[in-house]
Write a protein that holds these residues in place. Structure first.
Motif, PDB file in Angstrom:
ATOM      1  N   LYS A 162       0.775  -1.765  -0.021  1.00 62.23           N
ATOM      2  CA  LYS A 162       0.071   0.156  -0.090  1.00 62.23           C
ATOM      3  C   LYS A 162       1.076   1.372  -0.057  1.00 62.23           C
ATOM      4  CE  LYS A 162      -2.984   2.100   2.865  1.00 62.23           C
ATOM      5  NZ  LYS A 162      -4.018   2.587   3.541  1.00 62.23           N
ATOM      6  N   ILE A 184       2.708   1.683  -3.620  1.00 57.60           N
ATOM      7  CA  ILE A 184       2.018   2.427  -4.550  1.00 57.60           C
ATOM      8  C   ILE A 184       1.413   3.782  -4.484  1.00 57.60           C
ATOM      9  CG2 ILE A 184      -0.577   2.111  -5.525  1.00 57.60           C
ATOM     10  CD1 ILE A 184      -0.154  -0.660  -4.964  1.00 57.60           C
ATOM     11  N   LYS A 233      -4.790  -2.495  -7.749  1.00 57.37           N
ATOM     12  CA  LYS A 233      -4.548  -2.276  -6.307  1.00 57.37           C
ATOM     13  C   LYS A 233      -4.818  -3.569  -5.332  1.00 57.37           C
ATOM     14  CE  LYS A 233      -4.291   2.860  -6.964  1.00 57.37           C
ATOM     15  NZ  LYS A 233      -4.940   3.763  -5.871  1.00 57.37           N
ATOM     16  N   LYS A 237      -1.837  -6.148  -3.538  1.00 51.68           N
ATOM     17  CA  LYS A 237      -1.828  -6.113  -2.118  1.00 51.68           C
ATOM     18  C   LYS A 237      -2.361  -7.694  -1.840  1.00 51.68           C
ATOM     19  CE  LYS A 237      -4.108  -1.501  -1.430  1.00 51.68           C
ATOM     20  NZ  LYS A 237      -5.362  -0.885  -0.649  1.00 51.68           N
TER      21      LYS A 237
END
Length: 108
Positions: free
Chosen positions: A13, A16, A32, A36
């Motif tokens: 996270k 990103i 995303k 994750k």
């Protein structure tokens, strides 16, 4: 045994977020989420962003002294072996060139 409690990395996270800020772009929400889920137990180095498994920090972590020795040995090798070898082989090539040129001039 090394103390690895101070070893911390960044999660996917956080990675990103850094990526999006640096490249001024946004990743798709589905991408995303997928990233994750794929990297649940993976952390990234704060400095080089190389991934490592959180549970394997003890096996992959090198002591700073060991890293320093690797750098020192590299520079010592360059000064004591590599540069003299390059000079030696350059001199031998020059001698070979001059010898072949001299032999050609004598035979003609």
């Amino acid at each position: 045994d090394q103390d690895t409690t101070t070893i911390k990395g960044i999660s996917m996270k956080q990675y990103i977020e850094i990526f999006e800020d640096k490249h001024r772009t946004k990743l798709h929400k589905e991408d995303k989420i997928l990233l994750k889920h794929l990297t649940v137990d993976t952390l990234f180095c704060d400095y080089c962003y190389q991934p490592y498994l959180e549970k394997d920090v003890d096996q992959k972590l090198m002591a700073p002294f060991r890293v320093l020795l690797d750098y020192i040995s590299c520079f010592v090798f360059l000064g004591t072996a590599w540069i003299p070898l390059v000079l030696f082989f350059a001199l031998m090539s020059l001698i070979e060139l001059l010898t072949s040129t001299y032999e050609d001039s004598i035979s003609s």
